[in-house]
Design a protein around this motif. Structure first.
Motif, PDB file in Angstrom:
ATOM      1  N   ARG A  85      12.212   0.407   0.381  1.00  0.00           N
ATOM      2  CA  ARG A  85      11.391   1.224   0.878  1.00  0.00           C
ATOM      3  C   ARG A  85      10.110   1.542   0.075  1.00  0.00           C
ATOM      4  NH1 ARG A  85      15.773   5.390   3.645  1.00  0.00           N
ATOM      5  NH2 ARG A  85      16.680   3.845   4.931  1.00  0.00           N
ATOM      6  N   GLY A  86       9.143   1.722   0.855  1.00  0.00           N
ATOM      7  CA  GLY A  86       7.856   2.055   0.346  1.00  0.00           C
ATOM      8  C   GLY A  86       7.026   0.617  -0.182  1.00  0.00           C
ATOM      9  N   GLN A  87       7.395  -0.535   0.026  1.00  0.00           N
ATOM     10  CA  GLN A  87       6.981  -1.553  -0.055  1.00  0.00           C
ATOM     11  C   GLN A  87       6.200  -2.329   1.183  1.00  0.00           C
ATOM     12  OE1 GLN A  87       9.616  -4.625  -2.155  1.00  0.00           O
ATOM     13  NE2 GLN A  87      10.608  -2.611  -3.031  1.00  0.00           N
ATOM     14  N   VAL A 120       3.778   8.487   8.578  1.00  0.00           N
ATOM     15  CA  VAL A 120       4.123   6.916   8.527  1.00  0.00           C
ATOM     16  C   VAL A 120       3.643   6.215   9.602  1.00  0.00           C
ATOM     17  CG1 VAL A 120       6.031   5.246   8.445  1.00  0.00           C
ATOM     18  CG2 VAL A 120       6.234   7.403   7.181  1.00  0.00           C
TER      19      VAL A 120
END
Ligand code: COA
Length: 171
Positions: A85-87, A120
């Motif tokens: 996550r976060g990529q 998000v």
């Protein structure tokens, strides 16, 4: 290593487990008691052969007031493996799904999410629907407890200002 998004021929519960590591309630929605729709079109990302991200689409429609139903592309099942996550993988699969939906002629994309995920989707160009949303359930229509978000897919598509009704189970 750059990862690219692919259209998946199918998306099974085992595929979802491959992404989540068999999380019991990856979307945190079990407590709502809602029944959700399966999606028809699936996009994913594989890394070293393992499925690590997914977004699904299903065609449905919404109505508002006395207006005619409007075709929408329901987005759901958006999930990324915890370790990656976060990529930008959610951005990859959501963008692929949205671009596909645009080509189907749907006027809007539509999704449901918990308030903590609103930022998000806002980063991905989605907006919160200000009015409430009713959704179908086996026993009749109910109020959707999650936030409703939409994104325009057609030129000059304008989302209704009041409450809307999804004419199917939610996705
Ligand atoms: C929600 C989820 C899919 C996000 O996946 P991800 O791969 O980490 O998201 P991305 O890295 O693609 O981030 C997308 C955008 O949101 C931004 N973002 C991520 N977390 C954020 C937060 N808490 N607040 C604000 N913005 C955030 C990112 O910066 C990125 O924007 P940018 O590209 O402009 O920088 C992932 O956390 C997940 O699988 N959660 C569990 C399942 C779930 O709840 N799914 C959603 C169902 S509606």
């Amino acid at each position: 290593m750059p990862m690219s998004v692919i259209r998946l021929a199918r998306y099974t519960p085992a595929d979802r487990d491959e992404i989540t590591g068999r999380a019991a309630d990856p979307f945190g929605t079990a407590g709502t008691g809602l029944i959700w729709r399966d999606k028809d079109v699936h996009f994913g990302v594989r890394h070293d052969g393992r499925l690590v991200a997914h977004a699904g689409l299903v065609e449905t429609s919404v109505s508002a007031g006395d207006g005619d139903p409007v075709r929408v592309a329901g987005l759901g099942g958006v999930v990324v493996a915890p370790e990656v996550r976060g990529q930008g993988l959610a951005r990859l699969v959501v963008t692929a799904a949205t671009e596909h939906a645009r080509r189907t002629g749907a006027e809007f994309g539509l999704l449901f999410c918990w308030p903590r995920l609103v930022p998000v989707y806002e980063r991905l160009g989605w907006r919160v629907s200000a009015g409430g949303t009713r959704v179908e359930q086996p026993g009749g229509a109910v109020d959707m407890p999650l936030r409703t978000m939409w994104t325009p897919l057609a030129e000059d598509a304008t989302w209704p200002s009041g409450s809307v009704r999804l004419l199917s189970l939610p996705m």
